[in-house]
Design an enzyme around this catalytic site. Structure first.
Site, PDB file in Angstrom:
ATOM      1  N   LYS A  82     -30.138 -56.304-113.668  1.00  0.00           N
ATOM      2  CA  LYS A  82     -29.425 -56.509-112.401  1.00  0.00           C
ATOM      3  C   LYS A  82     -28.637 -55.246-112.085  1.00  0.00           C
ATOM      4  O   LYS A  82     -27.833 -54.785-112.891  1.00  0.00           O
ATOM      5  CB  LYS A  82     -28.489 -57.708-112.488  1.00  0.00           C
ATOM      6  CG  LYS A  82     -27.868 -58.070-111.152  1.00  0.00           C
ATOM      7  CD  LYS A  82     -26.975 -59.291-111.273  1.00  0.00           C
ATOM      8  CE  LYS A  82     -26.493 -59.721-109.902  1.00  0.00           C
ATOM      9  NZ  LYS A  82     -25.738 -58.688-109.191  1.00  0.00           N
ATOM     10  N   GLU A  90     -32.705 -52.114-104.226  1.00  0.00           N
ATOM     11  CA  GLU A  90     -31.263 -51.923-104.378  1.00  0.00           C
ATOM     12  C   GLU A  90     -30.961 -50.432-104.267  1.00  0.00           C
ATOM     13  O   GLU A  90     -31.590 -49.611-104.947  1.00  0.00           O
ATOM     14  CB  GLU A  90     -30.796 -52.459-105.732  1.00  0.00           C
ATOM     15  CG  GLU A  90     -29.314 -52.605-105.870  1.00  0.00           C
ATOM     16  CD  GLU A  90     -28.806 -53.996-105.493  1.00  0.00           C
ATOM     17  OE1 GLU A  90     -27.594 -54.232-105.591  1.00  0.00           O
ATOM     18  OE2 GLU A  90     -29.636 -54.842-105.093  1.00  0.00           O
ATOM     19  N   GLU A 110     -24.696 -54.987-115.235  1.00  0.00           N
ATOM     20  CA  GLU A 110     -24.216 -56.234-114.636  1.00  0.00           C
ATOM     21  C   GLU A 110     -24.812 -57.478-115.273  1.00  0.00           C
ATOM     22  O   GLU A 110     -24.212 -58.526-115.277  1.00  0.00           O
ATOM     23  CB  GLU A 110     -24.553 -56.236-113.144  1.00  0.00           C
ATOM     24  CG  GLU A 110     -23.609 -55.402-112.310  1.00  0.00           C
ATOM     25  CD  GLU A 110     -23.139 -56.181-111.094  1.00  0.00           C
ATOM     26  OE1 GLU A 110     -23.974 -56.825-110.458  1.00  0.00           O
ATOM     27  OE2 GLU A 110     -21.939 -56.149-110.814  1.00  0.00           O
TER      28      GLU A 110
END
Length: 990
Positions: free
Chosen positions: A326, A394, A496
């Site tokens: 993540k 991302e 994360e």
């Protein structure tokens, strides 16, 4: 004969031109767009017929149960608040269709202004609007009314009514405008005219031009209308209904179309007829149209890895799932179209999850003036056959000097800097786009295809451009036991967490479902040290905290040795902002020690002793409402989850999730933390982290996974064991060495000494250290430091003590048969299991945990196995925790509500013979349950975060789990009274 089509009247034509002009491009883009037949209603109908009734319904809530009330046209309804709100909205929309026409866009963009992407941002926040209104009303900027608006978070000084509007800017403006309004009655300005004026306001930059637009509003509106106008400009409506409700009532497919386009205009103009439904390709996303991306679901509170994997819908034909890291960045979608007229031959679009257009930053073209921080470097990223594509990924910040990801807070700064990088230098920080999905390729919509197919398309169409645009890697896994090693790795790298994905799933727009699952370590090691920092600024709260400081700016002293008169005396650098963990008494104590010493922050003349973030660029990030001399201030002791980089604070570092612990009344201001002292603490903490593994839990109950020795021990059927059965004093463990590290906890307790005696009585040898000898069995049932250290080495399996008992008992049952060692069962027998042995040991039991080699004699174990064979009920139930996490994800956290304050806790209560304490503990348990927490009587249960002990039981605290905080019932009561989670250490044992 066909019916005559009603034509728009003159007023409707005038308003259409006023709002949209003579725009042939609009007609070409929306050839079937509706046109209203009559003039739009006055602006005030929005709040008289819609906003006010909705808010009134919100206040009333559901009527209490009682005698059946009269129903009908003259009776009261017994509708739920949700039903009542829908009725209000339906009536308003029906009235618009009947009296105005089918173009509802003028009203919709005022009802949900935060979803209107066509109108530019006004660039007006509260203080800027206050300055405009001061000029508009021609009052002195030093007058009480001017100060009321400029300092809208402060309690009112003019009259009592002002106190009630502290924190409510629009309400404060109403108080000032109501005594100076040109019109006491509601005005006649139509919705179309308001939209026209707001379009002009969004295009203006100077304050004088903005004042002219506000004068136009003020001449035709009264104070109440102006108040609602201000709320629309600030995009802060809070009317008790969401955009989802409005879209759903407008048209059954409105939300679907908004999800694929993020375009309110398109929703209103293409779906004006509720009878006409979207079909086929109309429901798919389009190039250069921002869509609402798929989101990852939150893991169940208290769910094990096994349950998480089960939700990913693996089956016997395909049991795989994907594990991705993540990323701590900003969700971004990239659209690319081949365009011969564009510099470089390609046109790009970038949108965030909130539909903000970032093409100005990351680039529209490969070359030229509009080649941004990313596009100028990705000329070779796309295959020659790729005509158009939409990528989901991302955007992160990458530090080239250390070759590592940097925290999200630095992304925009890095992008702006990289935009000026003309030489492709390989140093400093830069934006990096990590792509994990492809949803559109060469005019083909890929959302109906599986993730595995979409990944193949992505890998065939996109090539990595190192540290510019890269395909995000994943691990293909087949067992829940593969999750923890991956999670440990990302935790060790300060990442994360993980995202688990179902490779068989299709892409679902604006949906948060179990095909993508977030897994985060909830209880990681904290920063490790309490920090005593000086308060230099205060921020006024809003709402119920309006009128008083609700949070504080803490700083680091620059030079503790400076003397009065030195340039660095009292000089501070801003470090972090803290607002959590304060009780009423804490606020009162701080207020009592600092009252009369605060000064309003003047951005034109900031205090030279306090430097804020952006200081070197003449900016003032995280500017407080008031400031205080360090020598007049107080020292706060705070803790945090971690330290992260941030340009919002002068120190360029800040605390992540800081929380107040206590007021350090024993420390003078010059004993607060300095910059050099913090560097020493940080270095010490980082050293300790390298030496000791981070302890963590997965949300509420991480499943302990069991492992055994890398070299296999003797198993069933081995001919090396020839000793005949000899009862409890057998030779079943002959040839094996046992290193027993802890006592046995489950299913019954046995001491380490008892276990060693049992091993010796059955032929085993006991050792007191681990080694690599082939027949060593390491035994543990608790994760002590030495056990965790052994796990980290990942060289040996670790067996639970219950295996010793099961093996002995099974050989007693098989009296007369050839004795054998019981094969290991992964769930029952293994405390830590090496990946190489996973598949071998899983074959020793069926899918429900029923062993092939061991007789089940325990009723509870049999009941558990039989219960696992029941097929799960196919039902959809409300997931409260997921709902609350989604609210927090959208910035609407409910953490201030009592029903949420204990949601991340599992609390164990000790027992006591004191009836008074027992009664207090029962009450505390009810508070925790009401606050969303869990209660258990077993301190050793997985995921216990707090242990409540009776007064005076401090002696036995040492046996509480490492990650469990020890508190008294006083902590629970105090948290309840203050409606916030307070620091535990202040309320231990009382």
């Amino acid at each position: 004969m066909a019916e005559d089509t009603e034509m728009p009247d003159a007023e409707a034509v005038r308003e259409n031109t006023l709002m949209y002009g003579h725009d042939d491009e609009l007609d070409e883009k929306f050839p079937t767009r509706p046109m209203n037949l009559h003039k739009s209603p006055p602006f005030h109908t929005l709040f008289t017929d819609l906003f006010d009734p909705l808010m009134e319904t919100q206040k009333k809530g559901r009527q209490p149960p009682g005698p059946r009330r009269k129903a009908g046209p003259h009776g009261h309804s017994n509708l739920s608040p949700h039903e009542a709100k829908r009725n209000i909205i339906e009536r308003f929309i029906a009235s618009w269709r009947k009296t105005v026409g089918n173009d509802f866009y003028p009203a919709m963009r005022l009802i949900i202004p935060d979803k209107d992407r066509d109108r530019a941002m006004y660039g007006l926040k509260e203080k800027a609007i206050a300055k405009v209104l001061i000029k508009l009303t021609k009052i002195s900027k030093d007058s009480d009314d001017a100060k009321q608006m400029l300092n809208w978070k402060l309690p009112g000084q003019l009259h009592k009514a002002s106190a009630s509007t502290a924190g409510d800017f629009a309400g404060r403006c109403y108080q000032v405008l109501s005594s100076r309004q040109l019109n006491t009655k509601l005005g006649d300005m139509s919705i179309a005219e308001v939209n026209n004026a707001l379009d002009k306001l969004s295009q203006l930059g100077s304050e004088d031009e903005q004042v002219k637009i506000f004068q136009r509003f003020n001449r035709r509106m009264n104070a109440e209308e102006m108040t609602w106008l201000i709320r629309i400009i600030l995009r802060q409506m809070k009317i008790g209904a969401t955009e989802k409700t409005f879209l759903d009532i407008w048209h059954p497919d409105a939300e679907t179309l908004f999800n694929i386009s993020s375009n309110l205009r398109r929703v209103c103009w293409e779906l004006y007829d509720p009878k006409v439904r979207l079909e086929g390709e109309d429901t798919g996303l389009s190039l250069m149209q921002c869509f609402q991306p798929q989101l990852a679901a939150f893991q169940d509170k208290g769910g094990s890895f096994e349950k998480i994997v089960a939700r990913l819908q693996a089956n016997s034909d395909d049991d795989s799932f994907w594990i991705e890291e993540k990323l701590d960045g900003e969700r971004m979608q990239l659209h690319m179209i081949e365009d011969p007229e564009a510099p470089g031959g390609k046109l790009f679009g970038f949108w965030s999850r909130k539909a903000k257009d970032y093409a100005y930053l990351y680039g529209k073209h490969l070359q030229g003036d509009e080649a941004g921080a990313l596009t100028r470097f990705i000329t070779d990223a796309f295959g020659k056959n790729v005509r158009n594509i939409i990528l989901d990924g991302e955007m992160i910040t990458w530090d080239m000097d250390v070759d590592h990801i940097v925290g999200f807070g630095t992304l925009k700064t890095a992008a702006i800097s990289e935009k000026e990088n003309k030489t492709d230098k390989s140093t400093g920080q830069r934006p990096l786009f990590r792509v994990f999905d492809c949803v559109y390729l060469n005019d083909k919509l890929l959302t109906p295809y599986t993730l595995r197919d979409r990944r193949r398309a992505l890998e065939s169409a996109v090539k990595d451009v190192k540290r510019r645009l890269e395909i995000h890697p994943y691990i293909e896994a087949h067992s829940h036991t593969e999750i923890e090693p991956a999670l440990r790795k990302v935790v060790a790298e300060s990442s994360e967490g993980l995202v688990l994905k179902n490779p068989r799933s299709m892409y679902r727009l604006n949906d948060r479902n179990a095909d993508w699952m977030k897994v985060k370590p909830e209880y990681m090691s904290e920063f490790g040290e309490s920090l005593d920092c000086i308060v230099v600024g205060g921020y006024f709260g809003s709402g119920h905290r309006g009128g008083a400081h609700s949070s504080f700016l803490c700083a680091l002293l620059l030079n503790k040795d400076a003397k009065p008169g030195d340039a660095d005396y009292e000089k501070c650098w801003s470090f972090f902002k803290v607002g959590g963990g304060f009780s009423r008494e804490d606020y009162a104590a701080i207020r009592g020690r600092t009252e009369g010493k605060w000064k309003d922050w003047d951005p034109r003349r900031p205090p030279p002793i306090i430097e804020l973030g952006g200081h070197e660029q003449n900016r003032q990030h995280e500017r407080p409402d008031q400031w205080i001399h360090p020598s007049d201030s107080v020292v706060l002791e705070c803790k945090a989850a971690s330290v992260e980089g941030s340009d919002k604070f002068r120190f360029n570092l800040t605390l992540r999730f800081p929380r107040f612990r206590m007021l350090r009344t024993d420390k003078r201001w010059d004993q607060a933390l300095s910059r050099e002292e913090f560097y020493e603490i940080k270095a010490n903490v980082e050293y300790k982290r390298e030496e000791k593994e981070k302890e963590f839990e997965i949300e509420k109950s991480r499943r302990k996974r069991t492992r055994t020795t890398k070299k296999p021990i003797v198993v069933a059927g081995s001919e090396t064991i020839t000793t005949p059965y000899a009862g409890p004093q057998s030779k079943i463990f002959d040839g094996l060495s046992f290193y027993i590290m802890t006592e046995q906890l489950h299913p019954t307790k046995k001491s380490k000494v008892d276990l060693e005696a049992l091993v010796k009585a059955n032929g085993g040898r006991v050792v007191q250290r681990d080694s690599m000898e082939p027949n060593l069995v390491i035994v543990a049932d608790k994760r002590l430091i030495k056990v965790a250290s052994l796990e980290k080495r990942d060289t040996n399996n670790i067996v639970k003590p219950v295996w010793i008992q099961d093996t002995i008992q099974q050989n007693e049952v098989d009296n007369g048969a050839l004795p054998y060692l019981l094969p290991f069962e992964p769930n029952r027998h293994m405390f830590y299991l090496l990946g190489d042995n996973q598949l071998d040991y899983e074959a020793n039991a069926d899918d429900y945990g029923d062993s092939y080699a061991r007789d089940i004699a325990d009723v509870e174990e049999m009941r558990k196995i039989l219960g696992a064979t029941d097929p799960p009920q196919k039902r959809t139930k409300f997931d409260r925790e997921s709902f609350l996490d989604q609210l927090e994800d959208h910035g609407d956290s409910l953490s201030h509500l009592k029903t949420y304050m204990f949601s991340s806790t599992k609390v164990a209560f000790r027992t006591s013979d004191d009836p008074v304490w027992t009664l207090r503990a029962q009450l505390a348990g009810n508070y925790i349950r009401f606050g969303g927490g869990q209660i258990t009587e077993d301190e050793d249960e997985e995921g216990v975060t707090h242990t409540v002990v009776p007064d005076g039981q401090t002696a036995s605290v040492s046996r509480v789990a490492d990650l469990s905080r020890v508190v008294g019932v006083g902590w629970v009561q105090k948290c309840w009274d203050e409606s916030t989670r307070l620091d535990e250490e202040r309320y231990q044992w009382g």
